[in-house]
Design a protein around this motif. Structure first.
Motif, mmCIF file in Angstrom:
data_model
loop_
_atom_site.group_PDB
_atom_site.id
_atom_site.type_symbol
_atom_site.label_atom_id
_atom_site.label_comp_id
_atom_site.label_asym_id
_atom_site.label_seq_id
_atom_site.Cartn_x
_atom_site.Cartn_y
_atom_site.Cartn_z
ATOM 1 N N MET A 43 -1.419 4.685 12.112
ATOM 2 C CA MET A 43 -0.992 3.779 11.005
ATOM 3 C C MET A 43 -2.393 2.740 10.460
ATOM 4 S SD MET A 43 1.572 3.246 12.074
ATOM 5 C CE MET A 43 2.017 0.926 11.940
ATOM 6 N N ARG A 44 -3.561 4.186 10.662
ATOM 7 C CA ARG A 44 -4.697 3.139 9.876
ATOM 8 C C ARG A 44 -4.710 3.072 8.121
ATOM 9 N NH1 ARG A 44 -9.220 1.502 12.372
ATOM 10 N NH2 ARG A 44 -9.864 2.065 14.357
ATOM 11 N N TRP A 45 -3.612 4.391 7.938
ATOM 12 C CA TRP A 45 -3.492 4.570 6.074
ATOM 13 C C TRP A 45 -2.589 3.525 5.843
ATOM 14 C CZ3 TRP A 45 1.208 4.878 4.455
ATOM 15 C CH2 TRP A 45 2.535 5.612 5.311
ATOM 16 N N LEU A 46 -1.854 2.607 6.888
ATOM 17 C CA LEU A 46 -1.107 1.390 6.005
ATOM 18 C C LEU A 46 -1.831 0.569 5.970
ATOM 19 C CD1 LEU A 46 1.588 0.981 5.862
ATOM 20 C CD2 LEU A 46 2.311 0.737 7.674
ATOM 21 N N LYS A 47 -2.797 0.351 6.700
ATOM 22 C CA LYS A 47 -4.044 -0.615 6.632
ATOM 23 C C LYS A 47 -4.739 -0.802 5.465
ATOM 24 C CE LYS A 47 -6.735 -2.163 9.361
ATOM 25 N NZ LYS A 47 -7.677 -2.704 10.292
ATOM 26 N N LYS A 48 -4.893 -0.171 4.227
ATOM 27 C CA LYS A 48 -5.379 0.893 3.489
ATOM 28 C C LYS A 48 -4.011 -0.562 2.563
ATOM 29 C CE LYS A 48 -7.149 5.392 4.249
ATOM 30 N NZ LYS A 48 -7.893 6.025 3.415
ATOM 31 N N PRO A 49 -4.947 -1.106 1.386
ATOM 32 C CA PRO A 49 -4.808 -2.210 0.297
ATOM 33 C C PRO A 49 -3.979 -1.471 -0.251
ATOM 34 C CG PRO A 49 -7.330 -2.457 0.869
ATOM 35 C CD PRO A 49 -6.693 -1.433 1.514
ATOM 36 N N MET A 50 -4.347 -0.315 -0.926
ATOM 37 C CA MET A 50 -3.869 0.515 -2.559
ATOM 38 C C MET A 50 -1.846 0.678 -1.665
ATOM 39 S SD MET A 50 -3.457 0.678 -5.362
ATOM 40 C CE MET A 50 -3.699 1.016 -6.763
ATOM 41 N N VAL A 51 -2.116 1.219 -0.646
ATOM 42 C CA VAL A 51 -0.791 2.063 0.577
ATOM 43 C C VAL A 51 -0.034 0.598 0.279
ATOM 44 C CG1 VAL A 51 -0.644 2.876 2.134
ATOM 45 C CG2 VAL A 51 -1.624 4.195 1.128
ATOM 46 N N LEU A 52 -0.698 -0.448 0.841
ATOM 47 C CA LEU A 52 0.444 -1.344 0.893
ATOM 48 C C LEU A 52 0.854 -1.731 -0.513
ATOM 49 C CD1 LEU A 52 -1.663 -4.035 3.555
ATOM 50 C CD2 LEU A 52 0.573 -2.918 3.806
#
Length: 182
Positions: free
Chosen positions: A1-10
């Motif tokens: 779930m940490r990758w979903l917190k990255k601003p570019m991914v969001l």
């Protein structure tokens, strides 16, 4: 779930869901009931409006604690008016059961609102998340009352993702404060 917190991914998730949302809404029967058949000027206006939405979503301001309360209050009022008018227009236009495009557009806009609520500190994105989740549930119930379970499940998952993101932000800030003290 940490990758979903990255601003570019969001930002990419928000952009993709907004593109899906505007395309599906343009193809939906609700749009045709509201504005009639497509003409060249309606198409041009919708493309410009959609492009502005996508740019605003992709280049949304970053989360900061210096957001003006006056700006936030004005934006919240604007969102309240827009969602109220669109809800009124949707209720007047929805004669029969909603089509798949209407459902997909509500789900996509809810997903976009979730992502933007994590990216920015402006509180109205959460209100939009609730609005689109509620619209999706109502549309599903118009198709079949038992589909409230599907809409409720989808909405519950989005709200849990929002809670998880808020919890992570809170934990990160507490960790930084404890490191600053020691």
């Amino acid at each position: 779930m940490r990758w979903l917190k990255k601003p570019m991914v969001l930002r990419l998730v928000c952009l993709a869901s907004s593109v899906v949302g505007v395309i599906c809404y343009a193809l939906s029967s609700t749009f045709n009931h509201l504005l009639g058949n497509w003409t060249w000027w309606k198409m041009l206006l919708y493309i410009v409006f959609s492009f502005i939405i996508c740019l605003a979503v992709f280049f949304s301001p970053k989360r900061s604690s210096t957001t003006s309360l006056r700006l936030e209050a004005h934006l919240a009022f604007l969102v309240l008016i827009v969602t109220s008018v669109s809800s009124f227009l949707f209720d007047n236009a929805a004669k029969g059961k909603p089509d798949a495009y209407s459902l997909i557009s509500c789900a996509a806009f809810a997903t976009m609102s979730l992502g933007l609520s994590d990216l920015t500190q402006l509180g109205f994105w959460v209100d939009l998340l609730y609005f689109f989740c509620g619209s999706l549930i109502v549309q599903l119930m118009k198709m079949n009352l038992w589909l409230v379970i599907v809409g409720g499940g989808f909405s519950y998952c989005l709200l849990q993702l929002r809670y998880y993101a808020q919890l992570q932000v809170q934990n990160d800030s507490e960790r930084q404060m404890s490191q600053a003290v020691t």
